[in-house]
Design an enzyme around this catalytic site. Structure first.
Site, PDB file in Angstrom:
ATOM      1  N   GLY A 161      38.673  39.212 -33.264  1.00 21.64           N
ATOM      2  CA  GLY A 161      38.044  38.191 -34.118  1.00 21.64           C
ATOM      3  C   GLY A 161      37.102  38.775 -35.146  1.00 21.64           C
ATOM      4  NE  ARG A 261      42.226  39.137 -39.899  1.00 20.98           N
ATOM      5  CZ  ARG A 261      41.589  40.196 -40.357  1.00 20.98           C
ATOM      6  NH1 ARG A 261      41.832  41.363 -39.849  1.00 20.98           N
ATOM      7  NH2 ARG A 261      40.692  40.063 -41.296  1.00 20.98           N
ATOM      8  CG  ASP A 331      43.198  44.209 -35.066  1.00 24.01           C
ATOM      9  OD1 ASP A 331      44.010  44.970 -34.519  1.00 24.01           O
ATOM     10  OD2 ASP A 331      42.066  44.586 -35.415  1.00 24.01           O
TER      11      ASP A 331
HETATM   12  P1  AMP Z   1      38.187  46.997 -37.612  1.00 20.39           P
HETATM   13  O1  AMP Z   1      38.413  48.285 -36.946  1.00 20.39           O
HETATM   14  O2  AMP Z   1      37.103  47.038 -38.691  1.00 20.39           O
HETATM   15  O3  AMP Z   1      39.437  46.337 -38.068  1.00 20.39           O
HETATM   16  O4  AMP Z   1      37.564  46.045 -36.478  1.00 20.39           O
HETATM   17  C1  AMP Z   1      38.201  45.791 -35.243  1.00 20.39           C
HETATM   18  C2  AMP Z   1      37.432  44.731 -34.505  1.00 20.39           C
HETATM   19  O5  AMP Z   1      36.095  45.199 -34.228  1.00 20.39           O
HETATM   20  C3  AMP Z   1      37.259  43.412 -35.258  1.00 20.39           C
HETATM   21  O6  AMP Z   1      37.217  42.395 -34.305  1.00 20.39           O
HETATM   22  C4  AMP Z   1      35.906  43.590 -35.928  1.00 20.39           C
HETATM   23  O7  AMP Z   1      35.292  42.342 -36.246  1.00 20.39           O
HETATM   24  C5  AMP Z   1      35.139  44.307 -34.823  1.00 20.39           C
HETATM   25  N1  AMP Z   1      34.019  45.098 -35.354  1.00 20.39           N
HETATM   26  C6  AMP Z   1      34.087  46.272 -36.034  1.00 20.39           C
HETATM   27  N2  AMP Z   1      32.844  46.720 -36.351  1.00 20.39           N
HETATM   28  C7  AMP Z   1      31.971  45.800 -35.861  1.00 20.39           C
HETATM   29  C8  AMP Z   1      30.543  45.685 -35.858  1.00 20.39           C
HETATM   30  N3  AMP Z   1      29.756  46.611 -36.420  1.00 20.39           N
HETATM   31  N4  AMP Z   1      29.994  44.595 -35.269  1.00 20.39           N
HETATM   32  C9  AMP Z   1      30.775  43.652 -34.692  1.00 20.39           C
HETATM   33  N5  AMP Z   1      32.125  43.706 -34.649  1.00 20.39           N
HETATM   34  C10 AMP Z   1      32.717  44.769 -35.225  1.00 20.39           C
HETATM   35 MG    MG Z   2      40.131  44.781 -38.782  1.00 17.59          MG
END
Ligand code: AMP
Ligand code: MG
Length: 578
Positions: A161, A261, A331
């Protein structure tokens, strides 16, 4: 020699073949019910439909009355704490604004003016900065975080999410286009798990610059409207080696026609929420797939077919500019087949199908040469997610559609690389000429982007002489390869088969197909190092240059953006940390 060249293309091909389907509001929120908030915020809204011109003040700007909230259920719990969410598509979540030393680093005038109808004068208002840093809610908006799941590095990861992104509104512009606005790095949501909801400056610069650069390269992508930096501390262990460092928090306002997605659907199937799955798929079809009849009993199959086709197109386009996304989890794969969620991406420099941009990807799962393969893996996960909505015959057909992915990808790959070589029409030799050129690049460890570019700059006469001027450094490098003369000969013969062509026309065509500038890691890194010292000039320069990636530009040439990677940047690393 030509046959020796086949591995370069075949490795793309074999990797596919061997794959075994495998955005506080003017409305106070806490004390009111959700419905009353929606009604209040909408009753004030100023009639977007009649808008024909750009908006000169933020007071006149509002979000669409019709949006996702009319069709899709929202989490009944309103408090903002991390939890497992069920039976809904969104949770209401307000951004946590950046606070200290907020600076508007850059904007995309094109997105603001031509996507969001905002005159540049509106951008100078304090309300704009308040909005893009997460403090002000726009009229008509109820900020939301989307519930989705996903397969990460091949494994089902459950609920993910929007953990640090807020959907701050749906905007319908003067051209009738529907755009979803999202703040990224705007604080915690129910999906933040153990994250802080923030994004650091370096990764925000990378996303801001690259998503805009991809747009100007002609590749379907989310776009970036603004980049805001702050002195709010965000702690990161950038290379996962135990050295925590205080970094600057930043927020990007990014826009896409849709942020749904593959993982948006997967989570519903995994938790057995089939009725909600049908509602979401029908919503996506109605809003984003206008060629599909919303009452057709085969609409889900047709939807899947279109996503398969468009994903093959997207990945072939990535390959045509040497782009490696870095984290091709389900995702991060858009249902509209646009490039989303820019993280540890990279543009391949020396041609190498094993190029892995993400230093955290130890096994090279998302190496550049494996992207088509992974695209098919992800589409298979989409197929499985859609299965509950299809009967036996449709499921069988969906499998066949999936199996057509390699052909679709391969066909598109061939078309794009033929165009990169300046070919018109199609001949039986084309694939071999493409493959053997890639093989020359691979053997001589030569820059992918500039080799194609320079081939389109040199005249046929110069090429025929085999004396490649030093200024064409990438082409010069491959000219020492023992197979170069034979390749040139075959290439020049093939060019003769271009109907109604001239050498001038070929060079013109190739210059508008092969970019001179892509966002190389070292270019982004140099801009980031200065930005971390509060100097944003290089971010803005890069943004400007990358708006015209096919045009030779003086400042870019002076900065060495079409030259070989400088020695200081040879071993730069980019990790997942963002
Ligand atoms: P990503 O690798 O950026 O696609 O993120 C994968 C998942 O981790 C998604 O659900 C993001 O919302 C969550 N996420 C990544 N970085 C953070 C953060 N600093 N705080 C909260 N959720 C995160
Ligand atoms: Mg992502």
């Amino acid at each position: 020699m030509i046959w020796n060249a086949m591995p370069a293309v075949l490795s793309f091909w074999a990797s596919i073949c061997s794959f075994c389907l495998g955005w506080k509001s003017d409305v106070l929120f806490d004390t009111e019910s959700y419905d009353s908030i929606v009604l209040k915020s909408r009753s004030n809204h100023s009639g977007f439909c009649e808008r024909k011109t750009k908006v000169t003040s933020m007071d006149l700007w509002s979000m669409a009355a019709e949006d996702v909230l009319d069709d899709l259920p929202v989490d009944p719990i309103r408090a903002n704490y991390v939890r497992r969410v069920k039976n809904c598509i969104f949770s209401v979540a307000y951004p946590t604004p950046l606070t200290s030393n907020i600076q508007l680093v850059s904007i995309s005038e094109d997105v603001l003016e031509n996507v969001l109808d905002l005159d540049i004068s509106a951008v100078k208002e304090d309300d704009f900065l308040q909005f893009v840093s997460g403090r002000k809610t726009i009229l008509g908006s109820v900020p939301l975080a989307h519930r989705y799941g996903g397969h990460q590095f091949g494994v089902w990861a459950g609920q993910l999410g929007d953990g640090r992104a807020h959907l701050v509104g749906t905007y319908i512009n003067r051209f009738g286009e529907r755009w979803e606005l999202q703040l990224k790095g705007s604080g915690k949501t129910p999906y933040s798990r153990d994250g802080d909801g923030r994004a650091v400056l370096r990764s925000s610069i990378r996303e801001f610059l690259c998503s805009e650069a991809m747009h100007y390269l002609g590749i379907p992508t989310s776009r970036a409207a603004s980049l805001v930096a702050s002195d709010d501390p965000v702690w990161r262990d950038q290379f996962y080696n135990g050295s925590l460092r205080k970094e600057k928090g930043a927020v990007v306002l990014r826009v896409a026609k849709s942020w749904f997605r593959i993982g948006s659907l997967e989570i519903l199937t995994h938790s057995g929420e089939f009725e909600l799955l049908r509602r979401l798929v029908d919503f996506i079809i109605r809003e984003h797939f206008p060629t599909i009849n919303a009452t057709d009993p085969n609409r889900v199959l047709e939807f899947f077919t279109q996503v398969v086709f468009q994903t093959a197109n997207l990945i072939a386009l990535w390959m045509s500019v040497g782009f490696a996304h870095g984290v091709c989890n389900t995702d991060n794969f858009s249902l509209l087949s646009i490039t989303i969620d820019y993280g540890p991406f990279g543009f391949m420099e020396n041609y190498d199908i094993d190029y892995v941009p993400n230093t955290s990807d130890d096994e090279g799962r998302y190496k550049i040469g494996n992207q088509a393969n992974i695209g098919m893996f992800n589409l298979n996960k989409l197929r499985l997610a859609l299965n509950p909505l299809m009967d036996g015959r449709q499921k069988q057909l969906a499998l066949q559609v999936l199996e057509s992915f390699p052909d679709l990808y391969y066909q598109r790959f061939k078309e794009l690389f033929s165009a990169k070589l300046g070919f018109l029409g199609e001949t039986e030799q084309d694939l071999i000429i493409i493959a053997s050129f890639l093989s020359l690049l691979e053997d001589s460890k030569t820059d992918f982007t500039m080799a194609f570019r320079q081939l389109g700059e040199i005249t046929e006469e110069e090429l025929q002489s085999l004396l490649i001027p030093q200024e064409h450094w990438a082409l010069h490098a491959i000219s020492h390869h023992r197979d170069f003369p034979e390749w040139v000969n075959t290439y020049l013969q093939r060019l003769k088969r271009n109907p109604d062509d001239t050498d001038y026309k070929r060079r013109q065509r190739m210059a508008s197909t092969n970019p001179r500038y892509v966002l190389r890691n070292w270019m982004a890194e140099s801009a980031i190092r200065k930005a971390e010292m509060n100097n944003f000039s290089e971010v803005r320069t890069l943004q400007k240059i990358l708006r015209q990636p096919f045009r030779k530009q003086k400042i870019a040439e002076m900065a060495g953006y079409s030259q070989q990677t400088p020695a200081w940047a040879k071993h730069l690393k980019v990790s997942c940390s963002s």
